[in-house]
Design a protein around this motif. Structure first.
Motif, PDB file in Angstrom:
ATOM      1  N   ASP A 147       0.831  -1.198   0.000  1.00 53.78           N
ATOM      2  CA  ASP A 147       0.000   0.000   0.000  1.00 53.78           C
ATOM      3  C   ASP A 147       0.874   1.260   0.000  1.00 53.78           C
ATOM      4  OD1 ASP A 147      -2.590   1.369   0.183  1.00 53.78           O
ATOM      5  OD2 ASP A 147      -1.952   1.887   2.225  1.00 53.78           O
ATOM      6  N   LEU A 148       1.884   1.291   0.838  1.00 58.81           N
ATOM      7  CA  LEU A 148       2.796   2.433   0.860  1.00 58.81           C
ATOM      8  C   LEU A 148       3.470   2.620  -0.495  1.00 58.81           C
ATOM      9  CD1 LEU A 148       4.463   1.910   4.358  1.00 58.81           C
ATOM     10  CD2 LEU A 148       2.846   3.731   3.726  1.00 58.81           C
ATOM     11  N   GLN A 149       3.878   1.498  -1.110  1.00 58.62           N
ATOM     12  CA  GLN A 149       4.506   1.552  -2.430  1.00 58.62           C
ATOM     13  C   GLN A 149       3.543   2.148  -3.456  1.00 58.62           C
ATOM     14  OE1 GLN A 149       7.752  -0.555  -3.285  1.00 58.62           O
ATOM     15  NE2 GLN A 149       7.713   1.271  -4.540  1.00 58.62           N
ATOM     16  N   ARG A 151       1.146   4.161  -3.049  1.00 59.51           N
ATOM     17  CA  ARG A 151       0.859   5.570  -2.767  1.00 59.51           C
ATOM     18  C   ARG A 151       2.080   6.468  -2.997  1.00 59.51           C
ATOM     19  NH1 ARG A 151      -3.846   6.186   0.655  1.00 59.51           N
ATOM     20  NH2 ARG A 151      -4.721   4.156   1.150  1.00 59.51           N
ATOM     21  N   GLY A 152       3.169   5.859  -3.434  1.00 57.51           N
ATOM     22  CA  GLY A 152       4.363   6.638  -3.699  1.00 57.51           C
ATOM     23  C   GLY A 152       5.154   7.021  -2.459  1.00 57.51           C
ATOM     24  N   MET A 153       4.917   6.341  -1.359  1.00 52.25           N
ATOM     25  CA  MET A 153       5.591   6.664  -0.105  1.00 52.25           C
ATOM     26  C   MET A 153       6.936   5.974   0.055  1.00 52.25           C
ATOM     27  SD  MET A 153       3.853   8.809   1.409  1.00 52.25           S
ATOM     28  CE  MET A 153       2.262   9.561   1.314  1.00 52.25           C
ATOM     29  N   ILE A 154       7.243   5.052  -0.843  1.00 45.71           N
ATOM     30  CA  ILE A 154       8.515   4.333  -0.787  1.00 45.71           C
ATOM     31  C   ILE A 154       9.252   4.606  -2.089  1.00 45.71           C
ATOM     32  CG2 ILE A 154       9.611   2.064  -0.697  1.00 45.71           C
ATOM     33  CD1 ILE A 154       7.234   1.084   0.946  1.00 45.71           C
ATOM     34  N   ARG A 155      10.480   5.101  -1.960  1.00 45.60           N
ATOM     35  CA  ARG A 155      11.308   5.325  -3.151  1.00 45.60           C
ATOM     36  C   ARG A 155      11.800   3.977  -3.664  1.00 45.60           C
ATOM     37  NH1 ARG A 155      14.076  10.087  -0.248  1.00 45.60           N
ATOM     38  NH2 ARG A 155      14.389   8.371   1.146  1.00 45.60           N
ATOM     39  N   TYR A 158      10.530  -1.559  -2.743  1.00 42.75           N
ATOM     40  CA  TYR A 158      10.921  -2.062  -1.421  1.00 42.75           C
ATOM     41  C   TYR A 158      11.371  -3.519  -1.448  1.00 42.75           C
ATOM     42  CZ  TYR A 158       6.676  -4.789  -0.462  1.00 42.75           C
ATOM     43  OH  TYR A 158       5.680  -5.725  -0.480  1.00 42.75           O
TER      44      TYR A 158
END
Length: 177
Positions: A147-149, A151-155, A158
């Motif tokens: 989910d974080l990926q 939403r663009g929250m992980i460069r 991962y």
């Protein structure tokens, strides 16, 4: 290889986790690998430490002084590295390990996994964390990361620094490419 293992020190958890931790520890010991872990004599920590030791492997315990003072230090340690607190423990375990594997665990294990992963994203090291997803234990964490990926929250991806596996065979194939 020096394999750092993050895991629960609780005894009241699924017996399947204990069985699989013992299986991993036995494989590590029989194959000459060194265990780097928290050095506590309870829960999955006790299980993997004794399994590695009994199978002829080496156990390095990174043990906070408060654990030693409380008499909760593992009895199977070949090397005892005392430390002042949990932050020191994480730093030392990262330095001592070639790769890190997370078995089921709680808040401390989550802290360890994400501290190592965050440090890799910044470039402090080039080590990966492998989530040993015993009986689906890490499914929620993987869903959160996905989910974080999305939403663009992980460069980046991962999965280049946190990998989930569901069996010892899959774990071994990553450790011995």
């Amino acid at each position: 290889m020096k394999i750092g293992v993050f895991c629960s020190a609780n005894d009241n958890i699924s017996t399947e986790y204990f069985r699989l931790a013992e299986e991993l520890g036995k494989w590590m010991g029989e194959n000459g690998h060194t265990l780097v872990y928290g050095g506590v004599d309870s829960g999955l920590m006790r299980t993997i430490g004794h399994a590695v030791h009994n199978a002829g492997g080496t156990c390095i315990g990174v043990v906070p002084r408060i654990i030693e003072q409380g008499g909760r230090q593992a009895t199977c340690l070949d090397v005892d590295i005392p430390c002042d607190n949990l932050s020191d423990r994480k730093d030392i375990m990262l330095l001592q390990s070639d790769v890190l594997v997370a078995l089921p665990g709680g808040i401390g294990t989550l802290d360890e996994v994400f501290t190592v992963a965050a440090a890799k994203t910044i470039g402090y090291h080039d080590k990966r964390v492998i989530l040993y997803n015993m009986d689906g234990f890490w499914n929620s964490a993987v869903a959160l990361l996905d989910d974080l990926q999305s939403r663009g929250m992980i460069r980046g991806d991962y999965c280049t620094y946190i990998t989930a596996v569901t069996s010892l065979e899959e774990l071994i194939s990553i450790l011995n490419p």
